[in-house]
Scaffold this active site. Structure first.
Site, short mmCIF file in Angstrom:
data_model
loop_
_atom_site.label_atom_id
_atom_site.label_comp_id
_atom_site.label_asym_id
_atom_site.label_seq_id
_atom_site.Cartn_x
_atom_site.Cartn_y
_atom_site.Cartn_z
N GLU A 34 16.83 -3.55 0.39
CA GLU A 34 15.45 -3.36 0.85
C GLU A 34 14.83 -2.13 0.21
O GLU A 34 13.63 -2.10 -0.11
CB GLU A 34 15.41 -3.28 2.37
CG GLU A 34 15.73 -4.61 3.03
CD GLU A 34 15.70 -4.55 4.54
OE1 GLU A 34 14.86 -5.23 5.14
OE2 GLU A 34 16.51 -3.81 5.12
N GLU A 57 22.32 -9.47 6.81
CA GLU A 57 22.11 -9.19 8.22
C GLU A 57 22.23 -10.44 9.09
O GLU A 57 22.82 -10.41 10.18
CB GLU A 57 20.73 -8.55 8.43
CG GLU A 57 20.63 -7.10 7.99
CD GLU A 57 20.30 -6.95 6.52
OE1 GLU A 57 19.96 -5.83 6.11
OE2 GLU A 57 20.38 -7.96 5.77
#
Length: 551
Positions: free
Chosen positions: A141, A163
């Site tokens: 990210e 995730e």
């Protein structure tokens, strides 16, 4: 210690002696190496292994970004990489997340989201992620927030967002949104990528647009250097090598009885009433009229100093005073001086002053942090206020505004050019355009007004919510405050964030709205944080047990 806070967060850092980052400057290129000290977490109870990060790592990252803008304006390209062999970044530290309160996790994600958005701002250097090893979760990210991503092609390094399959949560710092909105990855490929824990190595990552390029280890340094040089050529404007920057000295926002106070911004706490009163003072001196004069003022220039203090107090409220749910925003000072500073900065920026450009960028970024506050906000316009120009943006950022209609009619506000395009919100619209979304012609009407606007006229124009007279002022304000403070904070936060951004979404509003809302919900679900949840059991031999009912 504030109610609801176990350990207060400090936002002080040691510039150029950062704990978790190494910065090297070479002409117009800066290289920032992530070198997380695993034993120096912000709080006890976890180790920051594999360049995983916590809030302390990100506080330092934002400090570095700010210093590059102000202290090293010659930097046109920033290479973000790792000092750890074969590991770029493992993302947010799982143990830290598992032991944190829900409120801390939410504010941690918000801070990291805002930091990543600051990397994307056009006033900063072009940022290149040089991913020299495994890059997972929040590490990818961080790379996604850069303008370009290059991955080492060594047969083992990969980018991934694990995730969902491993932790039962989302890539909550912009990963899902930037894949589709920024990098325009095909939706089915993004779905595959986000459920494939091991991610994609160089070939597949490049094919699916998850990265911009790859180099083998034998040509890694050469390839990254070439990319950085090309990035420099893409940047327009800025300062030349050797140009003097502005030192950002430590902020003097200090605890005082019942609050915090800086030179220009202060906040007082009413714990019993669950409110805080924020006061921003306008400038007391005339603005600089040349780049050299602005440079001589340095970080003491009002537009820099006041908004740095405001930014710090926003951080303090979010992390260290979570129960103060209503923020009363007041200003004080000379409205003409505020407008004069706005005008001076705009002229200097147009004339090519890099410092004026960065100052306006700081103001815009700080105002956007106000938009993202999980606090109700009321602007209070009393006689002697300085709600004009850039400071009037605080009033239109508020959820409601109250302006005293005094008997002599002297309580007035002023609009200026800064209110009509200089400080867009995350969705690209000005706050006045957001306010008058249903009557866009009103914005042009207001732009033509070049005189003080009385309380009655401000109410007629819709610039304020209410303009009670002196008889009703105290009671109306008191009742409004008491009513707001009595409502559910969860419902208010959801309501406010839905009402503050209108019209078509942008990548940023999807990150701070849709993605954040879903992540915050998932962060409280048993499938993630219950006794048998995936986040709770990560690293344990047991497998998570899910409730498979869809909600």
């Amino acid at each position: 210690m504030a109610e609801g806070v176990e350990t207060p967060v400090s936002f002080e850092v040691q510039p150029y002696g950062w704990t978790h980052w190494q910065l090297a400057l070479d002409g117009e290129v800066a290289t920032l190496r992530m070198s997380v000290n695993e034993d120096r977490g912000l709080r006890p109870g976890y180790e920051l292994k594999l360049n995983s990060y916590d809030l302390g790592v990100d506080i330092e990252l934002y400090d570095i970004i700010s210093r590059l803008r102000f202290e090293h304006p010659e930097i046109k390209a920033l290479v973000v990489t790792s000092a750890t062999d074969r590991v770029f970044c493992a993302g947010a530290n799982i143990r830290m997340l598992a032991q944190s309160t829900h409120a801390f996790k939410v504010n941690f994600c918000k801070f990291t989201n805002e930091t990543r958005c600051s990397l994307e701002e056009p006033e900063g250097p072009r940022v290149i992620a040089a991913v020299n090893g495994a890059c997972a979760g929040g590490g990818y990210e961080l790379a996604l927030a850069c303008h370009e991503i290059y991955l080492v092609d060594d047969g083992s390094s990969a980018v991934s967002l694990p995730e969902v399959p491993l932790l039962g949560v989302l890539p909550g710092t912009g990963g899902l949104t930037r894949l589709t909105d920024k990098r325009r990855v095909r939706r089915d490929l993004a779905d595959l990528f986000c459920t494939k824990a091991e991610g994609f190595k160089a070939r597949d990552a490049l094919k699916g647009r998850f990265i911009d390029g790859a180099f083998p280890r034998s040509r890694w340094a050469e390839g990254v250097k070439s990319v950085a040089q090309k990035a420099v050529a893409k940047v327009q404007g800025g300062a030349a090598v050797g140009v003097q920057g502005v030192t950002l000295n430590p902020l003097k926002v200090n605890p005082v009885k019942g609050g915090l106070a800086g030179e220009h911004v202060s906040v007082t706490f009413d714990d019993a009433g669950r409110t805080a009163t924020l006061t921003v003072k306008g400038p007391t001196a005339a603005p600089p009229t040349s780049h050299e004069a602005l440079l001589a003022l340095g970080d003491s220039a009002w537009s820099i100093a006041a908004f740095r203090e405001l930014e710090r107090i926003i951080f303090e409220l979010r992390f260290n005073h979570p129960t103060l749910g209503l923020l009363l925003i007041e200003t004080a000072g000379d409205q003409a001086q505020v407008l004069a500073w706005d005008d001076a900065l705009a002229k200097l920026a147009e004339a090519g002053s890099w410092l004026a450009v960065q100052t306006i960028s700081l103001q815009r970024r700080t105002l956007r942090r106000m938009d993202n506050m999980s606090r109700s906000m009321y602007a209070v316009l009393r006689p002697g206020h300085a709600f004009a120009g850039v400071l009037f943006e605080l009033a239109v950022a508020a959820d409601r505004s109250f302006m005293l209609a005094d008997d002599d009619g002297e309580n007035a506000l002023r609009l200026g050019p800064a209110n009509f395009g200089r400080f867009p919100t995350h969705n690209g619209r000005t706050r006045l355009e957001v306010r008058y979304y249903g009557e866009p012609e009103k914005v042009a009407e207001l732009q033509a007004i070049d005189e003080p606007i009385s309380a009655e006229d401000a109410a007629d124009h819709g610039l304020v919510t209410s303009a009670p007279d002196e008889i009703d002022w105290d009671d109306e304000l008191r009742i409004s405050i008491e009513e707001r403070a009595s409502l559910s904070p969860d419902a208010l936060t959801g309501m406010e964030q839905n009402l503050r951004f209108v019209g078509a979404e942008s990548c940023d509003t999807r990150i701070f709205g849709r993605l954040t809302a879903w992540q915050n919900w998932i962060f409280q679900r048993p499938n993630a944080v219950g006794a048998q949840g995936a986040l709770t059991l990560y690293g344990h031999p047991e497998r998570p047990t899910f409730d498979y009912k869809r909600t």
